[in-house]
Write an enzyme that holds these catalytic residues in place. Structure first.
Site, PDB file in Angstrom:
ATOM      1  N   HIS A   1      -4.626   5.726  36.441  1.00 19.56           N
ATOM      2  CA  HIS A   1      -4.023   5.959  37.758  1.00 19.56           C
ATOM      3  C   HIS A   1      -3.883   7.462  37.976  1.00 19.56           C
ATOM      4  O   HIS A   1      -3.470   8.186  37.061  1.00 19.56           O
ATOM      5  CB  HIS A   1      -2.650   5.292  37.833  1.00 19.56           C
ATOM      6  CG  HIS A   1      -1.974   5.480  39.158  1.00 19.56           C
ATOM      7  ND1 HIS A   1      -2.363   4.807  40.292  1.00 19.56           N
ATOM      8  CD2 HIS A   1      -0.948   6.294  39.527  1.00 19.56           C
ATOM      9  CE1 HIS A   1      -1.601   5.186  41.310  1.00 19.56           C
ATOM     10  NE2 HIS A   1      -0.738   6.086  40.875  1.00 19.56           N
TER      11      HIS A   1
ATOM     12  N   LEU B   1      -5.125  -7.632  41.019  1.00 19.42           N
ATOM     13  CA  LEU B   1      -5.392  -8.761  40.137  1.00 19.42           C
ATOM     14  C   LEU B   1      -4.194  -9.695  40.123  1.00 19.42           C
ATOM     15  O   LEU B   1      -3.045  -9.258  40.198  1.00 19.42           O
ATOM     16  CB  LEU B   1      -5.690  -8.258  38.726  1.00 19.42           C
ATOM     17  CG  LEU B   1      -6.961  -7.416  38.611  1.00 19.42           C
ATOM     18  CD1 LEU B   1      -7.003  -6.695  37.279  1.00 19.42           C
ATOM     19  CD2 LEU B   1      -8.206  -8.274  38.793  1.00 19.42           C
TER      20      LEU B   1
ATOM     21  N   THR C   1     -11.062  15.699  36.478  1.00 19.39           N
ATOM     22  CA  THR C   1     -11.580  16.282  35.241  1.00 19.39           C
ATOM     23  C   THR C   1     -10.764  15.816  34.042  1.00 19.39           C
ATOM     24  O   THR C   1     -11.320  15.500  32.973  1.00 19.39           O
ATOM     25  CB  THR C   1     -11.554  17.816  35.329  1.00 19.39           C
ATOM     26  OG1 THR C   1     -12.424  18.236  36.381  1.00 19.39           O
ATOM     27  CG2 THR C   1     -12.018  18.447  34.024  1.00 19.39           C
TER      28      THR C   1
END
Length: 214
Positions: free
Chosen positions: A110, A94, A173
């Site tokens: 991240h 971006l 997870t």
């Protein structure tokens, strides 16, 4: 009133699904209002449609330049009343203009314990480096890639025989827990940014959730 989320995706949208699932609880203080993808075949779009969430495909090649593409994203997010933009596997950098326009209203997840291992191939880097713990980070986005105040982190042990795929699955997870938690803290008004640090009000927060090797 629930905080309205805009989620930017490029692929399968598993973290998007985690946010959708969290928002199914009426007590959850946020809802996904709009999902935007730069790729028309992103599987996450089907997840959003199945949940009755508005979707929009904005292909960069359909715009004169990056500025025009991002202006269209901002316009769509504002029309949807979005208060927080969540990057969930959005595979485009971006611009400083977009990041500045959404300052402290733009977050990312991240797959590493930042500041360790920014960029790609984080799981292989973790194994190659020999770290004992790896994980994920939810942070406010800044102009420099994979920087910004950290909201939530979740850690997993690294096994001696781990492969990048096995490690990635365990980290994922935890991503599905960490992202809804970070959004909840923001939506509840418990998060404030002080310099390059996040302060969380109102009790202890599991900023370092450690999951066992499964």
């Amino acid at each position: 009133m629930r905080l309205r989320l805009g989620v930017l995706i490029s692929g399968r949208g598993s973290n998007l699904q985690a946010l959708i699932d969290a928002a199914c609880d009426p007590a959850y203080p946020a809802e996904v209002a709009l999902v935007i993808s730069n790729k028309p075949d992103a599987a996450g779009l089907d997840r959003a449609r199945a949940a009755g969430i508005a979707t929009l495909v904005l292909k960069p090649k359909d715009f004169a330049d990056k500025a025009a593409h991002e202006a269209a994203m901002t316009a769509a997010l504002e029309r949807a009343g979005v208060g927080l933009v969540c990057l969930a596997g959005y595979m485009r950098l971006l611009s400083p203009v977009f990041v500045t326009a959404w300052h402290d209203r733009l977050i990312n997840i991240h797959p590493s314990l930042l500041p360790a291992f920014p960029g790609l191939d984080t799981h292989a880097k973790a194994i190659d480096t020999g770290v004992r713990f790896h994980g994920c980070t939810v942070h406010f986005v800044r102009v420099e890639m994979d920087t910004g105040p950290i909201i939530v982190q979740a850690a997993v042990p690294v096994a001696d025989d781990d492969t990048p795929d096995r490690l990635a699955a365990r980290v994922l997870t935890q991503e599905h827990k960490a992202y809804p938690l970070a959004v909840r803290l923001i939506a509840e008004g418990r998060v404030s940014v002080e310099g390059n640090r996040v302060a969380v009000r109102g009790g202890a927060v599991p900023n370092a959730m450690i999951a066992p090797i499964a």
